[in-house]
Scaffold this motif. Sequence first.
Motif, PDB file in Angstrom:
ATOM      1  N   GLN A  10      58.871  31.297  42.878  1.00 34.34           N
ATOM      2  CA  GLN A  10      58.455  30.196  42.010  1.00 34.34           C
ATOM      3  C   GLN A  10      58.503  28.858  42.747  1.00 34.34           C
ATOM      4  O   GLN A  10      57.755  27.939  42.420  1.00 34.34           O
ATOM      5  CB  GLN A  10      59.327  30.136  40.747  1.00 34.34           C
ATOM      6  CG  GLN A  10      59.124  31.314  39.818  1.00 34.34           C
ATOM      7  CD  GLN A  10      57.706  31.416  39.265  1.00 34.34           C
ATOM      8  OE1 GLN A  10      56.975  30.441  39.190  1.00 34.34           O
ATOM      9  NE2 GLN A  10      57.323  32.626  38.896  1.00 34.34           N
ATOM     10  N   LEU A  14      52.405  29.563  46.315  1.00 35.73           N
ATOM     11  CA  LEU A  14      51.548  30.739  46.330  1.00 35.73           C
ATOM     12  C   LEU A  14      51.225  31.128  44.891  1.00 35.73           C
ATOM     13  O   LEU A  14      51.945  31.913  44.272  1.00 35.73           O
ATOM     14  CB  LEU A  14      52.244  31.899  47.048  1.00 35.73           C
ATOM     15  CG  LEU A  14      52.633  31.626  48.501  1.00 35.73           C
ATOM     16  CD1 LEU A  14      53.564  32.700  49.015  1.00 35.73           C
ATOM     17  CD2 LEU A  14      51.399  31.523  49.365  1.00 35.73           C
ATOM     18  N   PRO A  15      50.134  30.602  44.340  1.00 36.28           N
ATOM     19  CA  PRO A  15      49.856  30.815  42.919  1.00 36.28           C
ATOM     20  C   PRO A  15      49.694  32.279  42.517  1.00 36.28           C
ATOM     21  O   PRO A  15      50.067  32.673  41.415  1.00 36.28           O
ATOM     22  CB  PRO A  15      48.572  30.044  42.669  1.00 36.28           C
ATOM     23  CG  PRO A  15      48.089  29.559  43.974  1.00 36.28           C
ATOM     24  CD  PRO A  15      49.144  29.779  44.990  1.00 36.28           C
ATOM     25  N   ARG A  16      49.157  33.117  43.388  1.00 43.66           N
ATOM     26  CA  ARG A  16      48.996  34.531  43.025  1.00 43.66           C
ATOM     27  C   ARG A  16      50.341  35.222  42.905  1.00 43.66           C
ATOM     28  O   ARG A  16      50.545  36.081  42.051  1.00 43.66           O
ATOM     29  CB  ARG A  16      48.117  35.244  44.024  1.00 43.66           C
ATOM     30  CG  ARG A  16      46.687  34.777  43.922  1.00 43.66           C
ATOM     31  CD  ARG A  16      45.777  35.572  44.764  1.00 43.66           C
ATOM     32  NE  ARG A  16      44.434  35.012  44.669  1.00 43.66           N
ATOM     33  CZ  ARG A  16      43.372  35.605  45.096  1.00 43.66           C
ATOM     34  NH1 ARG A  16      43.471  36.766  45.676  1.00 43.66           N
ATOM     35  NH2 ARG A  16      42.194  35.038  44.974  1.00 43.66           N
ATOM     36  N   LEU A  17      51.267  34.864  43.763  1.00 42.04           N
ATOM     37  CA  LEU A  17      52.608  35.426  43.639  1.00 42.04           C
ATOM     38  C   LEU A  17      53.325  34.857  42.421  1.00 42.04           C
ATOM     39  O   LEU A  17      54.170  35.533  41.837  1.00 42.04           O
ATOM     40  CB  LEU A  17      53.423  35.168  44.903  1.00 42.04           C
ATOM     41  CG  LEU A  17      53.179  36.142  46.043  1.00 42.04           C
ATOM     42  CD1 LEU A  17      54.038  35.788  47.248  1.00 42.04           C
ATOM     43  CD2 LEU A  17      53.423  37.566  45.637  1.00 42.04           C
ATOM     44  N   HIS A  18      52.998  33.636  42.016  1.00 44.45           N
ATOM     45  CA  HIS A  18      53.576  33.073  40.790  1.00 44.45           C
ATOM     46  C   HIS A  18      53.196  33.954  39.605  1.00 44.45           C
ATOM     47  O   HIS A  18      54.044  34.259  38.755  1.00 44.45           O
ATOM     48  CB  HIS A  18      53.081  31.652  40.548  1.00 44.45           C
ATOM     49  CG  HIS A  18      53.639  30.653  41.508  1.00 44.45           C
ATOM     50  ND1 HIS A  18      53.335  29.315  41.430  1.00 44.45           N
ATOM     51  CD2 HIS A  18      54.472  30.775  42.568  1.00 44.45           C
ATOM     52  CE1 HIS A  18      53.939  28.664  42.394  1.00 44.45           C
ATOM     53  NE2 HIS A  18      54.646  29.538  43.102  1.00 44.45           N
ATOM     54  N   ASN A  19      51.927  34.355  39.529  1.00 42.71           N
ATOM     55  CA  ASN A  19      51.476  35.215  38.441  1.00 42.71           C
ATOM     56  C   ASN A  19      52.194  36.564  38.472  1.00 42.71           C
ATOM     57  O   ASN A  19      52.602  37.085  37.431  1.00 42.71           O
ATOM     58  CB  ASN A  19      49.965  35.441  38.513  1.00 42.71           C
ATOM     59  CG  ASN A  19      49.184  34.181  38.245  1.00 42.71           C
ATOM     60  OD1 ASN A  19      49.683  33.256  37.615  1.00 42.71           O
ATOM     61  ND2 ASN A  19      47.964  34.137  38.720  1.00 42.71           N
ATOM     62  N   PHE A  20      52.355  37.121  39.646  1.00 45.38           N
ATOM     63  CA  PHE A  20      53.054  38.393  39.791  1.00 45.38           C
ATOM     64  C   PHE A  20      54.506  38.264  39.358  1.00 45.38           C
ATOM     65  O   PHE A  20      55.032  39.097  38.600  1.00 45.38           O
ATOM     66  CB  PHE A  20      52.963  38.869  41.240  1.00 45.38           C
ATOM     67  CG  PHE A  20      53.701  40.149  41.512  1.00 45.38           C
ATOM     68  CD1 PHE A  20      53.268  41.341  40.962  1.00 45.38           C
ATOM     69  CD2 PHE A  20      54.824  40.155  42.317  1.00 45.38           C
ATOM     70  CE1 PHE A  20      53.934  42.527  41.218  1.00 45.38           C
ATOM     71  CE2 PHE A  20      55.501  41.333  42.580  1.00 45.38           C
ATOM     72  CZ  PHE A  20      55.055  42.517  42.034  1.00 45.38           C
ATOM     73  N   THR A  22      55.798  36.041  37.360  1.00 46.96           N
ATOM     74  CA  THR A  22      55.856  35.808  35.916  1.00 46.96           C
ATOM     75  C   THR A  22      55.746  37.133  35.167  1.00 46.96           C
ATOM     76  O   THR A  22      56.466  37.364  34.190  1.00 46.96           O
ATOM     77  CB  THR A  22      54.730  34.851  35.485  1.00 46.96           C
ATOM     78  OG1 THR A  22      54.875  33.629  36.204  1.00 46.96           O
ATOM     79  CG2 THR A  22      54.777  34.590  33.998  1.00 46.96           C
TER      80      THR A  22
END
Length: 74
Positions: A10, A14-20, A22
Amino acid sequence: MLSQWLIDIQSDDLPRLHNFATGLQRDLAAVTAGLARPWDSGAVEGHVNRIKMLKRQTFGRAGFRLLRKRVLLS
């Protein structure tokens, strides 16, 4: 260890890892149980994979009766 990794993700950019992360946090209890339990579904996945392979081999050439026979005989 997993909770620290989620905190580190968080704080990264890295926005894609943020989604993962979450998604993992939404069902953290299930994720933790899945990582901690000694059993797995490897044998079942192997059988499913074998049946899918047999199905692909007969696609367009045979019906359900032949597929059933090949699954039961293999």
